[in-house]
Scaffold this active site. Structure first.
Site, PDB file in Angstrom:
ATOM      1  CE  LYS A  22      53.489  44.979  29.743  1.00  0.00           C
ATOM      2  NZ  LYS A  22      52.864  43.681  30.008  1.00  0.00           N
ATOM      3  CG  ASN A  23      49.163  45.463  30.942  1.00  0.00           C
ATOM      4  OD1 ASN A  23      50.103  44.867  30.416  1.00  0.00           O
ATOM      5  ND2 ASN A  23      49.084  45.675  32.250  1.00  0.00           N
ATOM      6  CB  CYS A 126      55.233  34.444  37.181  1.00  0.00           C
ATOM      7  SG  CYS A 126      55.158  36.215  37.077  1.00  0.00           S
ATOM      8  NE  ARG A 131      50.910  37.629  37.191  1.00  0.00           N
ATOM      9  CZ  ARG A 131      51.381  38.534  36.342  1.00  0.00           C
ATOM     10  NH1 ARG A 131      52.635  38.543  36.028  1.00  0.00           N
ATOM     11  NH2 ARG A 131      50.592  39.415  35.794  1.00  0.00           N
ATOM     12  CG  ASP A 316      51.048  46.633  36.623  1.00  0.00           C
ATOM     13  OD1 ASP A 316      51.437  45.681  37.322  1.00  0.00           O
ATOM     14  OD2 ASP A 316      50.441  46.481  35.541  1.00  0.00           O
ATOM     15  NE  ARG A 408      58.042  41.063  29.658  1.00  0.00           N
ATOM     16  CZ  ARG A 408      57.335  40.912  30.770  1.00  0.00           C
ATOM     17  NH1 ARG A 408      57.942  40.732  31.918  1.00  0.00           N
ATOM     18  NH2 ARG A 408      56.027  40.927  30.738  1.00  0.00           N
TER      19      ARG A 408
HETATM   20  C1  UD1 Z   1      47.246  41.942  34.605  1.00  0.00           C
HETATM   21  C2  UD1 Z   1      48.300  42.842  34.022  1.00  0.00           C
HETATM   22  C3  UD1 Z   1      49.368  43.131  35.065  1.00  0.00           C
HETATM   23  C4  UD1 Z   1      48.725  43.687  36.332  1.00  0.00           C
HETATM   24  C5  UD1 Z   1      47.575  42.803  36.809  1.00  0.00           C
HETATM   25  C6  UD1 Z   1      46.800  43.401  37.973  1.00  0.00           C
HETATM   26  C7  UD1 Z   1      48.335  42.365  31.645  1.00  0.00           C
HETATM   27  C8  UD1 Z   1      49.062  41.787  30.474  1.00  0.00           C
HETATM   28  N1  UD1 Z   1      48.895  42.204  32.864  1.00  0.00           N
HETATM   29  O1  UD1 Z   1      47.872  40.732  34.976  1.00  0.00           O
HETATM   30  O2  UD1 Z   1      50.286  44.079  34.515  1.00  0.00           O
HETATM   31  O3  UD1 Z   1      49.699  43.747  37.352  1.00  0.00           O
HETATM   32  O4  UD1 Z   1      46.650  42.563  35.735  1.00  0.00           O
HETATM   33  O5  UD1 Z   1      46.312  44.649  37.625  1.00  0.00           O
HETATM   34  O6  UD1 Z   1      47.289  42.970  31.496  1.00  0.00           O
HETATM   35  N2  UD1 Z   1      44.413  35.031  39.971  1.00  0.00           N
HETATM   36  C9  UD1 Z   1      43.998  33.799  40.433  1.00  0.00           C
HETATM   37  N3  UD1 Z   1      43.509  32.894  39.547  1.00  0.00           N
HETATM   38  C10 UD1 Z   1      43.422  33.152  38.217  1.00  0.00           C
HETATM   39  C11 UD1 Z   1      43.836  34.418  37.735  1.00  0.00           C
HETATM   40  C12 UD1 Z   1      44.327  35.346  38.645  1.00  0.00           C
HETATM   41  O7  UD1 Z   1      44.062  33.529  41.630  1.00  0.00           O
HETATM   42  O8  UD1 Z   1      42.977  32.282  37.461  1.00  0.00           O
HETATM   43  C13 UD1 Z   1      44.954  36.014  40.941  1.00  0.00           C
HETATM   44  C14 UD1 Z   1      46.403  36.399  40.642  1.00  0.00           C
HETATM   45  O9  UD1 Z   1      47.315  35.458  41.171  1.00  0.00           O
HETATM   46  C15 UD1 Z   1      46.501  37.752  41.310  1.00  0.00           C
HETATM   47  C16 UD1 Z   1      45.096  38.332  41.100  1.00  0.00           C
HETATM   48  O10 UD1 Z   1      44.243  37.224  40.812  1.00  0.00           O
HETATM   49  O11 UD1 Z   1      46.723  37.598  42.685  1.00  0.00           O
HETATM   50  C17 UD1 Z   1      45.001  39.332  39.978  1.00  0.00           C
HETATM   51  O12 UD1 Z   1      45.491  38.741  38.780  1.00  0.00           O
HETATM   52  P1  UD1 Z   1      45.038  39.253  37.356  1.00  0.00           P
HETATM   53  O13 UD1 Z   1      44.183  40.471  37.539  1.00  0.00           O
HETATM   54  O14 UD1 Z   1      44.459  38.136  36.587  1.00  0.00           O
HETATM   55  O15 UD1 Z   1      46.423  39.723  36.712  1.00  0.00           O
HETATM   56  P2  UD1 Z   1      46.967  39.432  35.245  1.00  0.00           P
HETATM   57  O16 UD1 Z   1      45.845  39.478  34.266  1.00  0.00           O
HETATM   58  O17 UD1 Z   1      47.880  38.269  35.272  1.00  0.00           O
END
Ligand code: UD1
Length: 429
Positions: A22-23, A126, A131, A316, A408
């Protein structure tokens, strides 16, 4: 609303085909916005999130076609999507769509790169923490975008195109890395992305972008180098297998006992996860066919695990691991470092008889000899599947409510488990 009924206590035996990730599928579909040519994706899983992203992309003018089934093809295999964004008709992604799925915010990068502007709703709250998207915005600004936030929307403009830059992420972020990659492939000049996420799904998207004509190197490392090109073309790409689905079923077998081949799974995508499952006492072997997981009667051993960005143990799989060790012979500790508040499954696992104490980001799980079925509530994608795993190993009946969370991200979950002997069925309505 659909529910899933499980009667626990059966061993799992047989074969489970692993679906496309999915990701990876979601960002690959979003990457189609970067070209007016056709992107063909194979091994696309049939998931609610994929359907929702189809709706979101069609709003921007993207045409999506699923060719008819050919003889010999079955529902077991993922499907093929032909995606063509020959003309972008709208560069706005509205709140009612983006709020349903966070990853849809990522359309901001290809829309900005190709059209010079994008207006995308902030994703909103969320279930697994705040996030934020500050690092995504930082990356776009570094590439020369002008960003304004107005009435809940991020408005990004780069009338004269984006310019290559050095982007250094202060923390590892999957969403930030996807955004930086998709924005920089069409920028003028070279972009260097430092402290990039190394999750295999990022590599899969980068490989596909290169097939489309992008020039990305350093794939699989924390330093990605992107030489911007003026346009991208079409390509054909097969989505890599889902490592989270793989780890989830591996933990189910480790918990119920049994012997299951996870067909098509690739061990290098989740070595840290497999190591932990082996530590709990399951036997793991890899072959050309996939990964075989076996556990026969031995006790589940306790573990001490911390979640980390790839190649560490994935957040995850944290909820599923907690379900598994809730029946361990001893006390386990699991520390969650990626998302705050990713412990909603704890109270539901406790309803099944688990003994779990939370202290900040660490959960202490005192193994119990038996879990007992109960009605439980799915809260988010990975949390809900942890309840399914626990229910498979619990005595009596568990009814999992709100299963739309499962739909999902898990393709034909109840079919796959039922084929291996689980007593599991979907109850509609
Ligand atoms: C993606 C995955 C999700 C997985 C996660 C971590 C998809 C669709 N989703 O989520 O399943 O659990 O990676 O492996 O691929 N953060 C910030 N600022 C930002 C962006 C992120 O502080 O602008 C923080 C987030 O709050 C979190 C951490 O960085 O604490 C990691 O987030 P991120 O790796 O971006 O996760 P997602 O891409 O949302």
């Amino acid at each position: 609303m659909d529910r899933i009924r499980i009667v626990g206590g059966r061993r799992l035996e047989g074969t489970i085909p692993i679906s496309g990730a999915k990701n990876a599928t979601l960002p690959l579909m979003i990457a189609s916005l970067l070209t007016d040519q056709t992107l063909i994706l194979d091994n696309v899983p049939r998931l609610a999130d994929v359907g929702l992203l189809q709706r979101i992309l069609s709003n921007h003018g993207v045409d999506m076609m699923v060719p008819g089934k050919r003889p010999g093809e079955s529902q077991q295999n993922g499907h093929t999507l032909h995606i063509v964004a020959s003309r972008i008709v709208d560069t706005t992604a509205p709140y009612d769509l983006v709020s349903k799925m966070r990853a849809s915010f990522w359309v901001i990068a290809p829309l900005l790169a190709r059209m010079g502007e994008a207006k995308v709703s902030l994703p909103g709250g969320c279930a697994i923490g705040t996030r934020p998207v500050d690092l995504l915005i930082m990356a776009l600004e570094k590439l020369g975008a002008n960003i304004e936030i107005e009435s809940g929307y991020v408005i990004a403009r780069a009338k004269n195109g984006l310019k290559g830059a050095e982007i250094k992420f202060p923390k590892v972020t999957v969403s930030g890395t996807h955004t930086a990659l998709m924005a920089s492939v069409l920028a003028h000049g070279t972009t260097v992305i430092e402290n990039a996420a190394q999750e295999p799904e990022i590599g899969d998207v980068a490989d596909c972008l290169n097939k489309m004509g992008a020039r990305i190197s350093g794939i699989g490392t924390s330093r990605l180098i992107v030489e911007g090109v003026s346009r991208l073309g079409g390509a054909r790409h097969s989505v890599l297998p889902d490592r989270i689905e793989t780890g989830t079923y591996a933990m189910a077998v480790a918990m119920t006992g049994g012997d299951v081949l996870l067909q098509g799974a690739r061990p290098e995508l989740l070595q840290a996860g497999l190591d932990v499952i082996a530590q709990t006492g399951a036997e793991i072997t890899a072959s050309n066919e996939g990964i075989r997981v076996k556990r026969n009667g031995s006790a589940i051993e306790p573990i001490d695990v911390t979640t980390d960005p790839f190649p560490g143990f994935p957040t995850d799989l944290q909820a599923q691991l907690m379900a598994l060790v809730s029946k361990a012979k001893g006390t386990s500790r699991i520390t969650e470092t990626i998302f705050e508040n990713r412990f909603m499954h704890v109270q539901e696992l406790v309803r099944l008889g688990a003994r779990i104490q939370l202290d900040g980001e660490t959960a202490t799980i005192e193994g119990v000899a038996t879990l007992k079925g109960a009605p439980v509530m799915a809260t988010d994608l990975r949390a809900s599947v942890s309840l399914v795993i626990a229910a498979l190993a619990a005595e009596g009946e568990t009814m999992v409510h709100r299963v739309y969370h499962l739909d999902r991200g898990f393709e034909r979950l109840e079919d796959k488990l039922a084929h291996c002997g689980a007593a599991i069925e979907r109850v509609s309505g």
